[in-house]
Design a protein around this motif. Structure first.
Motif, PDB file in Angstrom:
ATOM      1  N   ALA A  85      -5.502  23.483  -7.245  1.00 15.27           N
ATOM      2  CA  ALA A  85      -5.498  23.829  -8.668  1.00 15.27           C
ATOM      3  C   ALA A  85      -4.093  23.746  -9.276  1.00 15.27           C
ATOM      4  N   ASP A  86      -3.085  23.669  -8.425  1.00 16.35           N
ATOM      5  CA  ASP A  86      -1.723  23.578  -8.953  1.00 16.35           C
ATOM      6  C   ASP A  86      -1.584  22.285  -9.763  1.00 16.35           C
ATOM      7  N   PRO A  87      -1.069  22.386 -11.001  1.00  9.37           N
ATOM      8  CA  PRO A  87      -1.022  21.189 -11.857  1.00  9.37           C
ATOM      9  C   PRO A  87      -0.149  20.060 -11.296  1.00  9.37           C
ATOM     10  N   GLU A  88       0.771  20.364 -10.379  1.00  8.45           N
ATOM     11  CA  GLU A  88       1.652  19.300  -9.869  1.00  8.45           C
ATOM     12  C   GLU A  88       1.165  18.727  -8.531  1.00  8.45           C
ATOM     13  N   VAL A  89       0.122  19.316  -7.997  1.00 10.40           N
ATOM     14  CA  VAL A  89      -0.412  18.814  -6.724  1.00 10.40           C
ATOM     15  C   VAL A  89      -1.382  17.663  -6.997  1.00 10.40           C
ATOM     16  N   ILE A  90      -1.154  16.536  -6.323  1.00  6.58           N
ATOM     17  CA  ILE A  90      -2.016  15.363  -6.546  1.00  6.58           C
ATOM     18  C   ILE A  90      -3.200  15.374  -5.579  1.00  6.58           C
ATOM     19  N   ALA A  91      -2.929  15.715  -4.328  1.00 13.15           N
ATOM     20  CA  ALA A  91      -4.025  15.739  -3.351  1.00 13.15           C
ATOM     21  C   ALA A  91      -3.680  16.677  -2.208  1.00 13.15           C
ATOM     22  N   LEU A 149       0.829  -1.205   0.000  1.00 13.41           N
ATOM     23  CA  LEU A 149       0.000   0.000   0.000  1.00 13.41           C
ATOM     24  C   LEU A 149       0.865   1.258   0.000  1.00 13.41           C
ATOM     25  N   LYS A 150       1.945   1.211   0.791  1.00 15.08           N
ATOM     26  CA  LYS A 150       2.848   2.365   0.841  1.00 15.08           C
ATOM     27  C   LYS A 150       3.482   2.605  -0.522  1.00 15.08           C
ATOM     28  N   ALA A 151       3.764   1.503  -1.237  1.00 19.75           N
ATOM     29  CA  ALA A 151       4.422   1.623  -2.543  1.00 19.75           C
ATOM     30  C   ALA A 151       3.567   2.404  -3.537  1.00 19.75           C
ATOM     31  N   SER A 152       2.222   2.400  -3.297  1.00 19.09           N
ATOM     32  CA  SER A 152       1.342   3.104  -4.236  1.00 19.09           C
ATOM     33  C   SER A 152       1.561   4.619  -4.193  1.00 19.09           C
ATOM     34  N   VAL A 153       2.174   5.096  -3.122  1.00 17.60           N
ATOM     35  CA  VAL A 153       2.463   6.541  -3.055  1.00 17.60           C
ATOM     36  C   VAL A 153       3.964   6.792  -2.878  1.00 17.60           C
ATOM     37  N   ALA A 154       4.772   5.762  -3.197  1.00 16.82           N
ATOM     38  CA  ALA A 154       6.213   5.857  -2.922  1.00 16.82           C
ATOM     39  C   ALA A 154       6.896   6.955  -3.732  1.00 16.82           C
ATOM     40  N   ASN A 155       6.348   7.251  -4.892  1.00 16.70           N
ATOM     41  CA  ASN A 155       7.014   8.254  -5.742  1.00 16.70           C
ATOM     42  C   ASN A 155       6.626   9.678  -5.359  1.00 16.70           C
ATOM     43  N   ARG A 156       5.939   9.808  -4.239  1.00 18.04           N
ATOM     44  CA  ARG A 156       5.474  11.145  -3.857  1.00 18.04           C
ATOM     45  C   ARG A 156       6.218  11.675  -2.639  1.00 18.04           C
ATOM     46  N   GLU A 191       4.598  14.952  -6.660  1.00 20.38           N
ATOM     47  CA  GLU A 191       5.780  14.164  -6.983  1.00 20.38           C
ATOM     48  C   GLU A 191       7.057  14.976  -6.796  1.00 20.38           C
ATOM     49  N   ARG A 192       6.945  16.316  -6.713  1.00 22.91           N
ATOM     50  CA  ARG A 192       8.152  17.153  -6.523  1.00 22.91           C
ATOM     51  C   ARG A 192       7.918  18.107  -5.356  1.00 22.91           C
ATOM     52  N   GLY A 193       7.479  17.540  -4.267  1.00 22.76           N
ATOM     53  CA  GLY A 193       7.014  18.346  -3.141  1.00 22.76           C
ATOM     54  C   GLY A 193       7.936  19.452  -2.697  1.00 22.76           C
ATOM     55  N   THR A 194       9.187  19.118  -2.361  1.00 26.94           N
ATOM     56  CA  THR A 194      10.084  20.124  -1.789  1.00 26.94           C
ATOM     57  C   THR A 194      10.539  21.128  -2.848  1.00 26.94           C
ATOM     58  N   GLN A 195      10.566  20.683  -4.103  1.00 25.96           N
ATOM     59  CA  GLN A 195      11.030  21.594  -5.154  1.00 25.96           C
ATOM     60  C   GLN A 195       9.999  22.680  -5.461  1.00 25.96           C
ATOM     61  N   ILE A 196       8.742  22.377  -5.235  1.00 18.33           N
ATOM     62  CA  ILE A 196       7.705  23.383  -5.548  1.00 18.33           C
ATOM     63  C   ILE A 196       7.146  24.033  -4.278  1.00 18.33           C
ATOM     64  N   MET A 197       7.907  23.867  -3.184  1.00 19.92           N
ATOM     65  CA  MET A 197       7.401  24.345  -1.884  1.00 19.92           C
ATOM     66  C   MET A 197       7.067  25.832  -1.901  1.00 19.92           C
ATOM     67  N   GLN A 198       7.973  26.632  -2.467  1.00 13.68           N
ATOM     68  CA  GLN A 198       7.751  28.077  -2.480  1.00 13.68           C
ATOM     69  C   GLN A 198       6.495  28.422  -3.275  1.00 13.68           C
ATOM     70  N   ARG A 199       6.302  27.690  -4.372  1.00  9.30           N
ATOM     71  CA  ARG A 199       5.120  27.946  -5.206  1.00  9.30           C
ATOM     72  C   ARG A 199       3.836  27.633  -4.422  1.00  9.30           C
TER      73      ARG A 199
END
Lengths: 346, 264
Positions: A269-275, A242-249, A292-300
């Protein structure tokens, strides 16, 4: 969708496309009949000696599924067998082999002592009279109630009641034990003791079906987990699966104070936000943002929150709870069709 | 044979547990203690007001009648209340889901209610002896305990038949209040049946309390032993039990279909 276990032996529990619909009425003069689907076609097998978790939010269909398996409810469609016996046609054979424990305050006789409760249920469960004293003594010892058995149950704490429930459910040494949200309302110490007791049941060779909505509990105890939502199994597998289903996030936890629904929608509404899920705290709200790129888009992400007062911001790896929250959030539909369409196998 | 022994033991244990549960309920004890005393006082004063009718035998007649009123109230309240109480406690599902036969469990519970109710007769007689100088000279003292036992059994099975509907319908025990007074009247507990309109007779014949009353009064004050009344009590008990068993099978099936067992 099926959850099956490849095993040389017959499964202890076999559930095949089980359906249960409740019929209710509205109105007084113009009465209208309503059919409310609680379980919409659930299938899974539980191997002998396995601890299987059925995980889902309130109203997902966990208790209804269990009540059909323990012969208290008739299925609307589908079939189920426990230790090879049909739950509709062979009720007595099923009942001899199962124990049922549920959480909460009900299910005990408050006005009499714990010993009176256990003696009474031992008789109802057909425990041999010569065995009763030894069996009750051993169970009281196991659940830590030795010395308190002559006290009236009305004076028991929630934790003591829950332990008494477990002793009651095990009186006839059942092969299969159904635990329906047994840790509900327990304090952390009580819940930990309960988990230890559940582990000891599996070590003693029992098959256990546990329902809970505490992810960590399922993760700590279960060999396999099925996530049920809107009456359908939406995912199944081991905790790691189950954890693997979100492992890439990654998850970004943003502490906010007085966040508005518009700000949350802006995040979504951010196109890179999944939930985006919200945990309410006393004074603050924790936004759990999956991407999938949480820390990289943190400022956004923070920019999208506009004037919202921000506290701590933390990036972290996803947990099983995040996987669960994601599954429930993405499979909840008003008519269940979303759940059916989104059923995933992991 | 093993099954018979097992079921007899089950009934005995359920009976014991039911009695213990009643004794642990202050509300139930208070009702059971006070009600027969109130009933008995009213009846004695009424019969005394009748002047000449208030002979020794008449007082005993009244005492046994009012005692039986208490027995019937306790049986009704016990049977209806027991199912409702199990619903509130969340134990009804556990009883039904247990491998034991639920009809045996229900019989043990209703026997417990009726037995508890028979305290009412003892209390009424004691009250009559203490306050109204009522002598206790039973015509057939050895037959009286048998008549009491037969009466307990017949009332318990009638209670069991009523309780089957309480399993299915949550609010059915409200009916128990409606059934209290009419049965007191129709079965001759306080007014002799001969004084009632004739069309009530056939109704009373099918009600066990009528014959239980006759068996108990017959053992205490009649000149002939009330063997026929006792036999009819036993036959009615058998009929009630078989009916209750049949209805219960249907009721439990319906309760599993309609999901009504867990409703409080």
């Amino acid at each position: 969708m099926s959850v099956t276990t490849a095993t040389a032996h017959q499964p202890a529990i076999e559930v095949d496309e089980l359906v249960r619909t409740y019929r209710t009425h509205t109105g007084v003069i113009r009465r209208r009949r309503l059919d409310v689907p609680a379980v919409r076609g659930v299938s899974f097998n539980v191997a002998s000696g396995e601890l299987f978790g059925l995980l889902g939010p309130n109203g997902a269909g966990k208790t209804t599924t269990i009540k059909m398996l323990i012969t208290l409810l008739l299925p609307t469609a589908g079939s189920a067998r426990v230790m090879g016996h049909d739950v509709v046609k062979e009720t007595t054979e099923v009942r001899k082999r199962i124990g049922y424990v549920f959480g909460g305050d009900r299910g005990l006789y408050d006005r009499v002592s714990a010993m009176d409760n256990l003696r009474y249920f031992a008789e109802l469960y057909g425990v041999d009279p010569s065995e009763q004293k030894r069996r009750i003594g051993a169970l009281l010892e196991m659940v830590g109630l030795t010395g308190r058995e002559q006290e009236k149950v009305e004076g028991y704490s929630r934790g003591m009641r829950q332990r008494l429930h477990i002793a009651r459910g095990l009186l006839h040494d059942p092969q299969v034990v159904f635990l329906d949200e047994p840790s509900i309302g327990l304090d952390p110490v009580g819940a930990r003791e309960l988990r230890q007791t559940i582990k000891s049941l599996v070590e003693a060779g029992k098959t256990v079906l546990l329902t809970t909505h505490y992810m960590f509990e399922a993760d700590a105890l279960c060999d396999r987990i099925a996530v049920i939502n809107d009456g359908l199994i939406v995912a199944h597998g081991t905790g790691a699966d189950l954890k693997a289903s979100v492992a890439n996030r990654t998850i970004v936890e943003i502490e906010t104070f007085g966040v508005t629904s518009e700000a949350v929608e802006a995040l979504r509404a951010d196109p890179e936000v999944i939930a985006v899920n919200i945990e309410e705290r006393d004074q603050s709200q924790i936004l759990l943002v999956q991407s999938e790129r949480g820390t990289q888009i943190m400022q956004r992400l923070l920019n999208r929150l506009g004037e919202t007062r921000i506290g701590k911001v933390v990036g972290r790896e996803p947990t099983l709870e995040d996987a669960y929250v994601h599954l429930i959030a993405t499979t909840s539909g008003a008519d269940g069709s979303a759940a059916r369409a989104a059923a995933v196998s992991v | 044979m093993a099954s018979l022994t097992r079921n007899a033991r089950l009934i005995w244990r359920v009976w014991q547990f039911t009695m213990r549960s009643f004794l642990a309920s202050e509300f139930f004890i208070l009702t059971a203690v006070l009600q027969p005393i109130i009933f008995a006082s009213i009846a004695f004063f009424l019969f005394q007001a009748g002047g000449d009718a208030a002979g020794e035998q008449t007082l005993l007649y009244a005492a046994l009648g009012t005692g039986m009123m208490g027995v019937w109230s306790t049986t009704l309240f016990g049977c209806g209340g027991a199912i409702q109480w199990h619903r509130w406690e969340g134990t009804l599902e556990l009883l039904v889901a247990a491998p034991s036969r639920y009809d045996m469990v229900l019989l043990g519970q209703t026997l417990g209610s009726s037995t508890f109710g028979f305290y009412s007769i003892l209390a009424t007689i004691a009250w009559g002896m203490l306050l109204f100088g009522m002598p206790l000279n039973a015509s057939f003292p050895l037959l009286l305990p048998v008549a009491l036992a037969v009466a307990i059994l017949s009332l318990a099975t009638l209670g069991m038949l009523l309780a089957t509907s309480f399993v299915l319908y949550r609010h059915a025990n409200a009916l128990s209040n409606l059934l209290e007074y009419p049965v007191w009247i129709v079965t001759g507990m306080i007014v002799p049946l001969s004084l009632l309109p004739g069309w009530l007779g056939p109704i009373s014949w099918f009600l066990a309390p009528t014959w239980a009353m006759e068996a108990i009064r017959g053992s205490a004050i009649a000149s002939e032993p009330p063997v026929l009344a006792m036999l009819i009590c036993l036959v009615l008990a058998g009929v009630y039990y078989l009916l209750a068993r049949r209805v219960l099978r249907f009721v439990l099936d319906k309760a599993r279909r309609d999901a009504t067992l867990s409703l409080a």
